[in-house]
Design a protein around this motif. Structure first.
Motif, PDB file in Angstrom:
ATOM      1  N   PHE A  16      57.385  56.993  43.720  1.00  0.00           N
ATOM      2  CA  PHE A  16      58.305  56.725  44.075  1.00  0.00           C
ATOM      3  C   PHE A  16      59.798  57.223  43.180  1.00  0.00           C
ATOM      4  N   ILE A  17      59.192  56.962  41.714  1.00  0.00           N
ATOM      5  CA  ILE A  17      59.892  57.355  40.495  1.00  0.00           C
ATOM      6  C   ILE A  17      60.163  58.894  40.464  1.00  0.00           C
ATOM      7  N   ASN A  18      58.951  59.365  40.579  1.00  0.00           N
ATOM      8  CA  ASN A  18      58.795  60.867  40.586  1.00  0.00           C
ATOM      9  C   ASN A  18      59.605  61.441  41.484  1.00  0.00           C
ATOM     10  N   THR A  19      59.526  60.855  42.761  1.00  0.00           N
ATOM     11  CA  THR A  19      60.379  61.571  44.029  1.00  0.00           C
ATOM     12  C   THR A  19      61.786  61.183  43.709  1.00  0.00           C
ATOM     13  N   ASN A  20      62.231  59.947  43.539  1.00  0.00           N
ATOM     14  CA  ASN A  20      63.558  59.607  43.514  1.00  0.00           C
ATOM     15  C   ASN A  20      64.376  59.535  42.419  1.00  0.00           C
ATOM     16  N   GLY A  21      63.580  59.059  41.252  1.00  0.00           N
ATOM     17  CA  GLY A  21      64.213  58.793  39.941  1.00  0.00           C
ATOM     18  C   GLY A  21      64.322  57.267  39.573  1.00  0.00           C
ATOM     19  N   ALA A  22      64.256  57.262  38.347  1.00  0.00           N
ATOM     20  CA  ALA A  22      64.172  55.813  38.095  1.00  0.00           C
ATOM     21  C   ALA A  22      65.510  54.714  38.227  1.00  0.00           C
ATOM     22  N   ALA A  23      66.765  55.381  38.235  1.00  0.00           N
ATOM     23  CA  ALA A  23      67.853  54.547  38.745  1.00  0.00           C
ATOM     24  C   ALA A  23      67.920  53.941  40.048  1.00  0.00           C
TER      25      ALA A  23
END
Length: 266
Positions: free
Chosen positions: A139-146
Motif C-alpha cells: 500500500f505504501i509503495n502504491t499510495n505513499g506514506a502520508a
C-alpha cells in the motif's frame, strides 16, 4: 529542552534531553517521533532526566539505509547512551520502541535498571501479522506514506477517544506527512524479521513494566496478558479506556503509572 545529536553510521541521530535526576529513556514507535511523548515529557521532566531519541527516519533524524533491523536500532540507542555516559537507565518503549527495548535488554542488560513495554510485545509476528505488514508495504509503495498514515491512524485509538478528540488524531496524521516511504517500509521489514524475545522476559532479573490497552487492536489484550507472567518482577497495568495510544488516550493515568515505576526504583 536540549536537542543533541551524534553521528551514527554516517548520519546524524537526534535526541532530546530534559530534566535532572535518574535517566529515563523514552523510545517512540512506528510512524511516530519523540514528540509522541509530549504529555509524559511535560509531567516527568520534574522528576527525572528524560532522554528522548528520534529513531532513524523519524522526526529530526534522517533515514539511514544502513539500519534495517530492530537490533540495528538498538545499537543506535546504545550509542546515544554511551555518548551521554548513561548506565543504569530506565527504558520505556512504545510499540516498536518496545521491540527495541527488548533487544537492548537482551544484549546490554548492564545498561538498564528496568524496562517497560508500552503497548508492545516480546512475541514475534505471527504469519498472519506478517502478511498484514507485507500488504501495508504494498500500500505504501502504491499510495505513499502520508496516505497510509491517514488511513490507519484512527484504528490506533479506542472508539470514545476517536469521537471526543478528532483534533488529536488529525495532528498525528499531519505529523505523519514527514515520513518517507523508505522509512516506514524499513520499519515494517524490521518488525517482520524480529525474533521471539519471550526468553528475555523469562530470564531477566530486571523489573518489567507492562502498560496494556484494553481496546488495543495492534497488540491485543489477550496476547499481552500471555506474557505478563514471564518476568520474575512484573508490574502490570491495564488502561481500560485505551487502544494503542494510551500515552495520549489516558495520559494522566499513564503518567502516574510511569512515575510510580520510576520512583519505586530509586
Amino acid at each position: 529542552m536540549e536537542t543533541n545529536s551524534i553521528v551514527y553510521k554516517g548520519l546524524p541521530l537526534y535526541y532530546r534531553i530534559v530534566g535532572k535526576g535518574n535517566p529515563v529513556v523514552l523510545l517512540h514507535g512506528f510512524a511516530e517521533d519523540g514528540e509522541v511523548w509530549k504529555y509524559q515529557t511535560e509531567f516527568l521532566k520534574e522528576h527525572c532526566q528524560l532522554i528522548i531519541p528520534d529513531l532513524p527516519g523519524s522526526g529530526l533524524s534522517p533515514f539511514n539505509n544502513q539500519l534495517s533491523s530492530i537490533d540495528a536500532y538498538a545499537e543506535a540507542i546504545k550509542a546515544i547512551l554511551e555518548k551521554e555516559k548513561i548506565s543504569g537507565c530506565i527504558l520505556i518503549g512504545h510499540s516498536m520502541g518496545g521491540y527495541i527495548s527488548l533487544a537492548i535488554a537482551e544484549k546490554y542488560p548492564q545498561l538498564l535498571k528496568a524496562f517497560g513495554l508500552f503497548h508492545s510485545s516480546a512475541f514475534p509476528d505471527t504469519e498472519e501479522k506478517k502478511q498484514v505488514r507485507l500488504k501495508a508495504i504494498d500500500f505504501i509503495n502504491t499510495n505513499g506514506a502520508a496516505i497510509f498514515i491517514k488511513t490507519t491512524s484512527y484504528n490506533l485509538f479506542a472508539p470514545p477517544y476517536k469521537t471526543n478528540h478528532p483534533e488529536q488524531i488529525e495532528g498525528l496524521i499531519e505529523s505523519g506527512k514527514k515520513f518517507t516511504n523508505e522509512a516506514l517500509i524499513q520499519y515494517y521489514r524490521a518488525m517482520i524479521d524480529r525474533p521471539d524475545r519471550t526468553a528475555v522476559l523469562k530470564s531477566t532479573t530486571l523489573p518489567v513494566l507492562f502498560l496494556i490497552g484494553e481496546h488495543d487492536v495492534a497488540v491485543p489484550l489477550e496476547s499481552s496478558l500471555q506474557q505478563c507472567h514471564f518476568p520474575s518482577k512484573a508490574i502490570i497495568n491495564i488502561l481500560a479506556n485505551s487502544g494503542h495510544m494510551g500515552l495520549w488516550e489516558e495520559a494522566d493515568k499513564a503518567n502516574k503509572i510511569l512515575l510510580d515505576f520510576i520512583t519505586d526504583l530509586n
